[in-house]
Motif scaffolding. Structure first.
Motif, short mmCIF file in Angstrom:
data_model
loop_
_atom_site.label_atom_id
_atom_site.label_comp_id
_atom_site.label_asym_id
_atom_site.label_seq_id
_atom_site.Cartn_x
_atom_site.Cartn_y
_atom_site.Cartn_z
N LYS A 642 -14.21 -4.42 -10.16
CA LYS A 642 -14.42 -3.31 -9.24
C LYS A 642 -14.22 -1.94 -9.88
O LYS A 642 -13.94 -0.96 -9.19
CB LYS A 642 -13.52 -3.44 -8.00
CG LYS A 642 -13.74 -4.71 -7.19
CD LYS A 642 -12.87 -4.75 -5.95
CE LYS A 642 -13.11 -6.00 -5.15
NZ LYS A 642 -12.25 -6.08 -3.95
N LYS A 644 -16.56 -0.15 -11.45
CA LYS A 644 -17.71 0.71 -11.14
C LYS A 644 -17.54 1.34 -9.76
O LYS A 644 -17.84 2.51 -9.54
CB LYS A 644 -18.99 -0.11 -11.20
CG LYS A 644 -20.25 0.75 -11.22
CD LYS A 644 -21.46 -0.05 -11.67
CE LYS A 644 -22.66 0.86 -11.86
NZ LYS A 644 -23.83 0.11 -12.37
N GLU A 645 -17.00 0.54 -8.84
CA GLU A 645 -16.73 1.04 -7.48
C GLU A 645 -15.69 2.16 -7.51
O GLU A 645 -15.79 3.14 -6.78
CB GLU A 645 -16.23 -0.13 -6.62
CG GLU A 645 -16.03 0.21 -5.15
CD GLU A 645 -15.53 -0.99 -4.36
OE1 GLU A 645 -14.79 -0.77 -3.39
OE2 GLU A 645 -15.86 -2.13 -4.75
N LEU A 646 -14.69 2.00 -8.39
CA LEU A 646 -13.66 3.05 -8.51
C LEU A 646 -14.28 4.36 -8.98
O LEU A 646 -14.02 5.42 -8.41
CB LEU A 646 -12.58 2.60 -9.50
CG LEU A 646 -11.60 3.69 -9.96
CD1 LEU A 646 -10.72 4.17 -8.81
CD2 LEU A 646 -10.74 3.20 -11.12
N THR A 648 -17.27 5.48 -8.80
CA THR A 648 -18.14 6.12 -7.81
C THR A 648 -17.32 6.90 -6.77
O THR A 648 -17.82 7.82 -6.13
CB THR A 648 -19.01 5.08 -7.07
OG1 THR A 648 -18.15 4.10 -6.47
CG2 THR A 648 -19.95 4.39 -8.03
N LYS A 649 -16.04 6.53 -6.62
CA LYS A 649 -15.16 7.24 -5.69
C LYS A 649 -14.46 8.45 -6.33
O LYS A 649 -13.85 9.25 -5.63
CB LYS A 649 -14.10 6.28 -5.15
CG LYS A 649 -14.65 5.16 -4.28
CD LYS A 649 -13.53 4.22 -3.85
CE LYS A 649 -14.05 3.07 -3.01
NZ LYS A 649 -12.98 2.11 -2.65
N VAL A 745 -7.73 -0.18 -10.38
CA VAL A 745 -9.04 -0.09 -9.69
C VAL A 745 -8.92 0.55 -8.31
O VAL A 745 -9.93 0.83 -7.67
CB VAL A 745 -9.68 -1.49 -9.56
CG1 VAL A 745 -10.06 -2.01 -10.93
CG2 VAL A 745 -8.76 -2.47 -8.85
N THR A 746 -7.69 0.78 -7.84
CA THR A 746 -7.50 1.48 -6.56
C THR A 746 -6.84 2.84 -6.79
O THR A 746 -6.16 3.35 -5.91
CB THR A 746 -6.64 0.63 -5.59
OG1 THR A 746 -5.37 0.35 -6.21
CG2 THR A 746 -7.32 -0.67 -5.25
N ASP A 748 -7.98 5.73 -6.75
CA ASP A 748 -8.39 6.77 -5.79
C ASP A 748 -7.48 6.81 -4.57
O ASP A 748 -7.22 7.90 -4.03
CB ASP A 748 -9.84 6.55 -5.35
CG ASP A 748 -10.04 5.17 -4.72
OD1 ASP A 748 -9.74 4.16 -5.38
OD2 ASP A 748 -10.48 5.11 -3.56
#
Length: 820
Positions: A642, A644-646, A648-649, A745-746, A748
């Protein structure tokens, strides 16, 4: 036996066979070790109807069983620690008199006292076992655990039990002590109890002051009260004196420190309010005008000190200010020209001395290799897992770890002059935070001048109208405007936020760090161990198909190597473990190794060792059988899920990537992080530090995320250094935050919570200002008695504390639903 009976007997046997088969199957597939609880991967040992993963766990169980200490497992299932399989001579240096004296806390007669750092202490069972050591070894008098500090103090008979034997005894139980150069310094963390004492005095005075003031608040024409009110007022004055002159002393020091630095911080108006409230109270008692406000004053200081205690709450088990001393050995083996070996303190090593470095030992000084073949793992310094081959005459830097045979080195630099330790002499490590540049202080400097201006104008106005009322108006203004609510808002808000972040494995050093996180606009990620898993790799095979016969042989050979890539490959090959005799094993440091297994000769190692041409920017292990090249296993870092998801945020931040590794994965990183601003590879520790400094020179507020000593300079130079640790007990360099690796990954969420906390503080400021505006409007016009002002002041403080408690809980629930 009848026919039917025979059938029933036969069915019963079949059922038993099936049952045993199922039990054995599930034991093999899913059973964990009875002692340590870890999965059984390599060995499966049955003993006393229990299953163990290794002889070490079995031995510890036997020791506990013999000494009737099996309650250990009842306290906490699978609470044991898997014992180390290192050699038993690893602690021999502890018996050297100079080192023994450095390590022990006390030694006289037959008894010595020693305190070991043991990071793996993790539960009530550990405490129970470690405090029962005297039942396991008769030469141990007593042992005591400090769970918060992860330390164990042991009293033992040093004549019958050597210090090295004690360390080995703990290691065999699975509780290996950490002994480093830092241990010799014995920097004991003394708990500052002065704040608690000040808080206790304020609480005592507040409670008793309220009790003594209550009769006068109730009022009435009571003869007894009228007769003794002077005594009650005197007692309240006496109770308030230690609170004003001792409990509030930190506010005076802070106000003076701010003024010396030409900053009017929040403590300046607080001190002014304390003096006015105390002076007004003395005036009223002396003139018999009233009972004064001693109880209110004590109550306010009680709540403000409570906020200070809440703000100072930190994680004492974690170390945020580590340096090279945290991992350097305390002693080394010195070798003279006749070959005689002697253990001496590291601090006594001089240029020109010769030292012996064994397998898996860290090299503590810059040196020249004299004898032996070096196979140096520099991953702790550079972040790159590849081992470097060294030959006699080559220079070896401090911080590398030897993998293989022993080395004889000649020291070319003192410990404090080595390449690695020079990093700590950089300007970044001398930075000192004044603590003055905070949101509260930035607002308070305007607040103070406005209040003083209002008081001065009001005083001039009332001086011409009613001189006696002028003093009442000025007193009411300064009392009602005392920014106690402002002073409470930040400590309580940030204290709650620290607790919420800590529960979610993001351990903040202090409350100032939360404010710095909220101001960030740039984030720099180290690659290896930060956005990649520290111990995981994607492995891909390329070559001709390997049959099961060869796979079993290759896995057997891999087991004989300590090389990091060999260990990863051993775990990757999934064939069942069947170990075969290994003959003619030969290893060439930095190249590879070979051996004969079941009639075939296998070579595992570098490309050239297997007569192949290496490919640029590729990490691979090449394998040959009987001189025929089979194929290669290509290693690539495994990125955390995850990611990539991070990214993007994190669009509101400038993203940079730094790595001590080569640029082989640059394209993959560009795909993973489309919004990156820059990437740099082959970065040394000093390069990383300078990279951060260059970003700061462009007025960027930088956070650096790194995991190893190679990131120490960059972490210290950055505005916020975030050390990544998959295990918070493992080494982490000096930093402002220690973060669990799984939580990267969290990131943000943590950034948003810190930003949200600043919003909460600003909202509490608005609430406080509303109280002040309403109160001042009455005070300026002469319609507010100082008594009413003294009542309003604590009400505003209670409102602020209530608001910040509820709002931080809501903020935490928004981003961390389970752990708010």
């Amino acid at each position: 036996m009848t026919f039917i009976t025979k059938i029933e007997h036969f069915n019963a046997i079949n059922k038993k066979i099936c049952y045993n088969f199922v039990v054995q199957y599930f034991m093999v597939v899913s059973e964990n070790c009875f002692h340590c609880g870890q999965g059984i991967e390599k060995e499966r040992i049955l003993f006393d109807e229990k299953t163990f993963c290794c002889n070490g766990c079995k031995s510890v169980y036997e020791i506990l069983n013999i000494n009737n200490l099996t309650n250990f497992y009842e306290l906490n299932k699978r609470a044991g620690i898997r014992p180390s399989d290192e050699n038993s001579s690893q602690f021999d240096y502890l018996d050297t008199p100079e080192i023994f004296e450095k390590i022990t806390d006390f030694s006289e007669g037959n008894t010595s006292l020693v305190t070991f750092k043991i990071p793996v202490i993790h539960c009530s069972s550990c405490i129970w076992l470690l405090e029962s050591l005297h039942t396991l070894n008769e030469h141990i008098n007593y042992s005591q655990v400090n769970f918060t500090r992860k330390t164990l103090q042991i009293s033992f008979n040093h004549n019958d039990l050597k210090l090295s034997e004690l360390a080995n005894f703990l290691t065999n139980l699975g509780y290996k002590p950490v002994i480093s150069l830092e241990t010799a310094d014995k920097n004991v963390d003394h708990l500052d109890k002065s704040l608690l004492i000040k808080f206790a005095i304020a609480g005592f005075a507040f409670g008793n002051g309220m009790f003594l003031a209550f009769p006068e608040y109730v009022g009435g024409e009571d003869y007894w009260m009228e007769h003794y009110k002077g005594l009650f007022r005197t007692l309240m004055f006496l109770l308030a004196c230690p609170v004003v002159f001792y409990s509030a002393s930190d506010y005076y020091k802070s106000a003076w420190y701010g003024l010396k630095n030409k900053i009017v911080n929040i403590d300046v108006p607080i001190v002014l309010g304390i003096f006015v409230l105390f002076g007004r109270s003395i005036y009223e008692v002396v003139t018999d005008y009233g009972p004064g406000y001693f109880d209110t004053l004590c109550g306010l200081l009680f709540f403000m000190l409570m906020g200070k205690i809440f703000q100072k709450r930190t994680y004492s088990a974690l170390s945020y200010d580590r340096d090279y001393k945290s991992f350097y050995p305390i002693a080394v083996t010195k070798v003279d020209f006749e070959g005689k070996q002697d253990n001496i303190l590291l601090s006594e090593i001089k240029v020109g001395d010769r030292i012996l470095v064994r397998n898996q030992e860290i090299i503590p000084v810059d040196a020249i290799l004299i004898n032996g073949e070096g196979n140096i793992d520099n991953s702790f310094i550079t972040g790159e897992s590849e081992s470097i081959s060294k030959q006699p005459g080559d220079k070896i830097f401090a911080g590398g770890k030897q993998i293989g045979s022993s080395l004889e080195l000649e020291v070319i630099k003192d410990v404090d002059q080595s390449y690695l330790t020079q990093l700590w002499n950089k300007e970044a490590f001398k930075k000192h935070e004044t603590g003055l540049d905070t949101l509260t202080n930035n607002i308070s400097k305007y607040f103070t001048f406005i209040i003083l201006g209002i008081a001065l104008i009001s005083g001039i106005y009332w001086a011409f109208i009613d001189l006696e009322k002028m003093f009442q108006v000025i007193s009411a203004i300064l009392i009602i405007a005392c920014p106690c609510a402002l002073a409470l808002s930040a400590p309580f808000t940030f204290g709650h936020i620290m607790r919420i972040l800590g529960r979610n494995k993001f351990y903040v050093k202090d409350t100032l760090t939360i404010e710095k996180i909220a101001k960030l606009d740039t984030i720099v990620f180290d690659k290896t161990g930060t956005i990649t898993h520290r111990k995981k790799s994607n492995i891909r095979y390329e070559g001709s198909e390997i049959n099961e016969f060869d796979e079993l042989n290759i896995k057997t050979l891999l087991k004989n190597s300590n090389h990091p890539l060999s260990k990863s490959l051993y775990e990757f090959i999934e064939v069942t473990d069947n170990y075969f005799p290994v003959e003619h094993f030969r290893e060439i440091s930095g190249k590879g190794y070979e051996a004969s297994i079941r009639g075939s000769v296998y070579k595992i190692g570098s490309a050239r060792y297997n007569d192949q041409e290496p490919k640029n920017l590729e990490t691979a292990v090449y394998i040959s059988r009987n001189g025929e090249f089979l194929g290669k296993f290509i290693f690539k870092n495994e990125y955390r899920p995850k990611l990539k998801e991070l990214f993007t945020k994190l669009t509101s931040y400038k993203i940079f990537i730094l790595s001590g590794d080569n640029s082989s994965e640059e394209n993959q990183l560009k795909e993973l992080i489309p919004n990156y601003k820059g990437m740099a590879f082959n970065q040394s520790p000093e390069d990383k530090l300078n990279y951060i400094k260059s970003l700061q020179d462009q007025n960027m507020k930088v956070a650096m995320l790194g995991d190893g000593l190679n990131d120490a300079g960059a972490l210290k130079q950055s505005n916020v250094g975030i050390a990544i640790a998959d295990d918070t007990n493992s080494f982490t360099p000096s930093s402002d935050v220690i973060m669990n690796g799984d939580k990267v990954v969290t990131l943000d969420n943590y950034l948003n919570v810190c930003k949200g906390s600043i919003t909460i503080v600003k909202m509490t400021f608005i609430i406080s200002f509303l109280y002040n505006i309403v109160g001042l409007s009455y005070a300026v016009t002469g319609h507010m008695h100082p008594l009413f002002a003294a009542i309003i002041m604590p009400i505003s403080s209670i409102t602020v504390v209530t608001f910040t408690t509820v709002s931080t809980w809501i903020l935490g629930r928004k981003y961390f639903k389970k752990q708010a």
